[in-house]
Design a protein around this motif. Sequence first.
Motif, PDB file in Angstrom:
ATOM      1  N   LYS A  85     -36.718 -49.684  37.437  1.00  0.00           N
ATOM      2  CA  LYS A  85     -36.798 -49.495  35.983  1.00  0.00           C
ATOM      3  C   LYS A  85     -36.867 -48.014  35.604  1.00  0.00           C
ATOM      4  CE  LYS A  85     -38.818 -53.963  34.879  1.00  0.00           C
ATOM      5  NZ  LYS A  85     -38.876 -54.619  36.171  1.00  0.00           N
ATOM      6  N   ASN A  86     -37.160 -47.156  36.586  1.00  0.00           N
ATOM      7  CA  ASN A  86     -37.216 -45.717  36.352  1.00  0.00           C
ATOM      8  C   ASN A  86     -35.972 -45.006  36.894  1.00  0.00           C
ATOM      9  OD1 ASN A  86     -39.758 -45.809  35.127  1.00  0.00           O
ATOM     10  ND2 ASN A  86     -40.762 -45.850  37.119  1.00  0.00           N
ATOM     11  N   CYS A  87     -34.918 -45.773  37.155  1.00  0.00           N
ATOM     12  CA  CYS A  87     -33.695 -45.215  37.723  1.00  0.00           C
ATOM     13  C   CYS A  87     -32.523 -45.358  36.754  1.00  0.00           C
ATOM     14  CB  CYS A  87     -33.335 -45.945  39.024  1.00  0.00           C
ATOM     15  SG  CYS A  87     -34.560 -45.733  40.338  1.00  0.00           S
ATOM     16  N   ILE A  88     -31.587 -44.450  36.875  1.00  0.00           N
ATOM     17  CA  ILE A  88     -30.324 -44.519  36.138  1.00  0.00           C
ATOM     18  C   ILE A  88     -29.226 -44.755  37.166  1.00  0.00           C
ATOM     19  CG2 ILE A  88     -28.676 -43.287  34.695  1.00  0.00           C
ATOM     20  CD1 ILE A  88     -31.048 -41.606  33.669  1.00  0.00           C
ATOM     21  N   ALA A  89     -28.423 -45.769  36.917  1.00  0.00           N
ATOM     22  CA  ALA A  89     -27.295 -46.072  37.804  1.00  0.00           C
ATOM     23  C   ALA A  89     -25.996 -45.720  37.087  1.00  0.00           C
ATOM     24  CB  ALA A  89     -27.310 -47.543  38.180  1.00  0.00           C
ATOM     25  N   PHE A  90     -25.115 -45.036  37.783  1.00  0.00           N
ATOM     26  CA  PHE A  90     -23.777 -44.747  37.274  1.00  0.00           C
ATOM     27  C   PHE A  90     -22.828 -45.667  38.012  1.00  0.00           C
ATOM     28  CE2 PHE A  90     -26.179 -40.935  36.453  1.00  0.00           C
ATOM     29  CZ  PHE A  90     -25.732 -40.538  35.210  1.00  0.00           C
ATOM     30  N   GLU A  91     -22.065 -46.434  37.260  1.00  0.00           N
ATOM     31  CA  GLU A  91     -21.172 -47.430  37.858  1.00  0.00           C
ATOM     32  C   GLU A  91     -19.828 -47.427  37.161  1.00  0.00           C
ATOM     33  OE1 GLU A  91     -20.682 -49.506  40.231  1.00  0.00           O
ATOM     34  OE2 GLU A  91     -22.579 -49.274  41.270  1.00  0.00           O
ATOM     35  N   SER A 130     -11.836 -47.047  36.133  1.00  0.00           N
ATOM     36  CA  SER A 130     -10.934 -48.032  36.725  1.00  0.00           C
ATOM     37  C   SER A 130     -10.905 -49.370  35.984  1.00  0.00           C
ATOM     38  CB  SER A 130     -11.316 -48.273  38.188  1.00  0.00           C
ATOM     39  OG  SER A 130     -12.671 -48.665  38.276  1.00  0.00           O
ATOM     40  N   HIS A 131     -11.735 -49.521  34.968  1.00  0.00           N
ATOM     41  CA  HIS A 131     -11.784 -50.774  34.215  1.00  0.00           C
ATOM     42  C   HIS A 131     -11.770 -50.489  32.714  1.00  0.00           C
ATOM     43  CE1 HIS A 131     -13.244 -52.135  38.129  1.00  0.00           C
ATOM     44  NE2 HIS A 131     -12.804 -53.322  37.778  1.00  0.00           N
ATOM     45  N   LYS A 132     -11.424 -51.510  31.957  1.00  0.00           N
ATOM     46  CA  LYS A 132     -11.426 -51.396  30.498  1.00  0.00           C
ATOM     47  C   LYS A 132     -12.866 -51.445  29.980  1.00  0.00           C
ATOM     48  CE  LYS A 132      -9.038 -55.027  30.159  1.00  0.00           C
ATOM     49  NZ  LYS A 132      -8.440 -56.248  29.692  1.00  0.00           N
ATOM     50  N   LYS A 133     -13.063 -50.850  28.824  1.00  0.00           N
ATOM     51  CA  LYS A 133     -14.378 -50.818  28.183  1.00  0.00           C
ATOM     52  C   LYS A 133     -14.955 -52.231  28.048  1.00  0.00           C
ATOM     53  CE  LYS A 133     -16.596 -48.259  24.502  1.00  0.00           C
ATOM     54  NZ  LYS A 133     -16.381 -47.355  23.368  1.00  0.00           N
ATOM     55  N   SER A 134     -14.128 -53.194  27.679  1.00  0.00           N
ATOM     56  CA  SER A 134     -14.606 -54.570  27.503  1.00  0.00           C
ATOM     57  C   SER A 134     -15.111 -55.173  28.813  1.00  0.00           C
ATOM     58  CB  SER A 134     -13.501 -55.453  26.909  1.00  0.00           C
ATOM     59  OG  SER A 134     -12.369 -55.475  27.761  1.00  0.00           O
ATOM     60  N   ASP A 135     -14.583 -54.725  29.959  1.00  0.00           N
ATOM     61  CA  ASP A 135     -15.040 -55.218  31.261  1.00  0.00           C
ATOM     62  C   ASP A 135     -16.412 -54.661  31.630  1.00  0.00           C
ATOM     63  OD1 ASP A 135     -12.610 -56.542  31.588  1.00  0.00           O
ATOM     64  OD2 ASP A 135     -11.723 -54.894  32.732  1.00  0.00           O
ATOM     65  N   LEU A 136     -16.808 -53.568  30.981  1.00  0.00           N
ATOM     66  CA  LEU A 136     -18.043 -52.857  31.325  1.00  0.00           C
ATOM     67  C   LEU A 136     -19.130 -53.029  30.267  1.00  0.00           C
ATOM     68  CD1 LEU A 136     -16.311 -49.563  32.505  1.00  0.00           C
ATOM     69  CD2 LEU A 136     -16.883 -51.575  33.884  1.00  0.00           C
ATOM     70  N   ALA A 137     -18.937 -53.995  29.387  1.00  0.00           N
ATOM     71  CA  ALA A 137     -19.805 -54.157  28.216  1.00  0.00           C
ATOM     72  C   ALA A 137     -21.272 -54.401  28.544  1.00  0.00           C
ATOM     73  CB  ALA A 137     -19.275 -55.284  27.330  1.00  0.00           C
ATOM     74  N   LEU A 138     -21.598 -54.870  29.740  1.00  0.00           N
ATOM     75  CA  LEU A 138     -22.986 -55.133  30.123  1.00  0.00           C
ATOM     76  C   LEU A 138     -23.800 -53.840  30.290  1.00  0.00           C
ATOM     77  CD1 LEU A 138     -25.064 -57.317  30.957  1.00  0.00           C
ATOM     78  CD2 LEU A 138     -24.168 -57.142  33.280  1.00  0.00           C
ATOM     79  N   ALA A 139     -23.125 -52.722  30.466  1.00  0.00           N
ATOM     80  CA  ALA A 139     -23.807 -51.436  30.672  1.00  0.00           C
ATOM     81  C   ALA A 139     -24.590 -51.024  29.431  1.00  0.00           C
ATOM     82  CB  ALA A 139     -22.795 -50.358  31.019  1.00  0.00           C
ATOM     83  N   ASP A 140     -25.617 -50.203  29.660  1.00  0.00           N
ATOM     84  CA  ASP A 140     -26.411 -49.676  28.545  1.00  0.00           C
ATOM     85  C   ASP A 140     -25.651 -48.603  27.774  1.00  0.00           C
ATOM     86  OD1 ASP A 140     -29.040 -51.060  28.978  1.00  0.00           O
ATOM     87  OD2 ASP A 140     -28.829 -50.076  30.929  1.00  0.00           O
ATOM     88  N   LEU A 141     -24.771 -47.898  28.467  1.00  0.00           N
ATOM     89  CA  LEU A 141     -24.015 -46.801  27.869  1.00  0.00           C
ATOM     90  C   LEU A 141     -22.671 -46.726  28.591  1.00  0.00           C
ATOM     91  CD1 LEU A 141     -24.063 -44.271  25.975  1.00  0.00           C
ATOM     92  CD2 LEU A 141     -25.088 -43.026  27.882  1.00  0.00           C
ATOM     93  N   ILE A 142     -21.603 -46.498  27.852  1.00  0.00           N
ATOM     94  CA  ILE A 142     -20.272 -46.372  28.442  1.00  0.00           C
ATOM     95  C   ILE A 142     -19.721 -44.995  28.097  1.00  0.00           C
ATOM     96  CG2 ILE A 142     -17.930 -47.297  28.519  1.00  0.00           C
ATOM     97  CD1 ILE A 142     -19.093 -50.021  27.712  1.00  0.00           C
ATOM     98  N   LEU A 143     -19.294 -44.261  29.137  1.00  0.00           N
ATOM     99  CA  LEU A 143     -18.774 -42.904  28.966  1.00  0.00           C
ATOM    100  C   LEU A 143     -17.364 -42.796  29.540  1.00  0.00           C
ATOM    101  CD1 LEU A 143     -21.885 -40.882  30.197  1.00  0.00           C
ATOM    102  CD2 LEU A 143     -21.286 -41.465  27.841  1.00  0.00           C
ATOM    103  N   ASP A 144     -16.582 -41.883  28.983  1.00  0.00           N
ATOM    104  CA  ASP A 144     -15.242 -41.643  29.509  1.00  0.00           C
ATOM    105  C   ASP A 144     -15.289 -41.028  30.907  1.00  0.00           C
ATOM    106  OD1 ASP A 144     -13.843 -42.675  27.327  1.00  0.00           O
ATOM    107  OD2 ASP A 144     -13.980 -40.776  26.255  1.00  0.00           O
TER     108      ASP A 144
END
Length: 110
Positions: free
Chosen positions: A53-59, A81-95
């Motif tokens: 809970k104190n970690c940040i994951a980049f995926e 490598s994926h569309k934004k809609s495929d990554l929607a579960l993430a807390d934040l989406i970056l280019d």
Amino acid sequence: MATSRPRKVAETSLLASGFELPDSMVCAEDVTYGKPHPAPFILAAKNLGLDPKNCIAFEDSPAGIKSAKDAGCFTIALLTSHKKSDLALADLILDSFSVLSIRKKMRPMS
């Protein structure tokens, strides 16, 4: 670092990209269940002495995001490598990483 790759492949890729090997690396052979199971991120946090809970994951993949989120990590998705809609579960989406900056918060002097 938590990766789905075998250790030898991960090490070769990191070194070829000009990175030093991290002190702690969780690879495919280190866990019974890989991504999307949360085990890789739980073990990576444990190896660092941290609560996930104190970690940040980049995926950059849906399976990696699910793995990190289910472990309890704040998850940042990168559109590599994926569309934004495929990554929607993430807390934040970056280019890309280039939009990030990190600043050290200074403690007030007493």
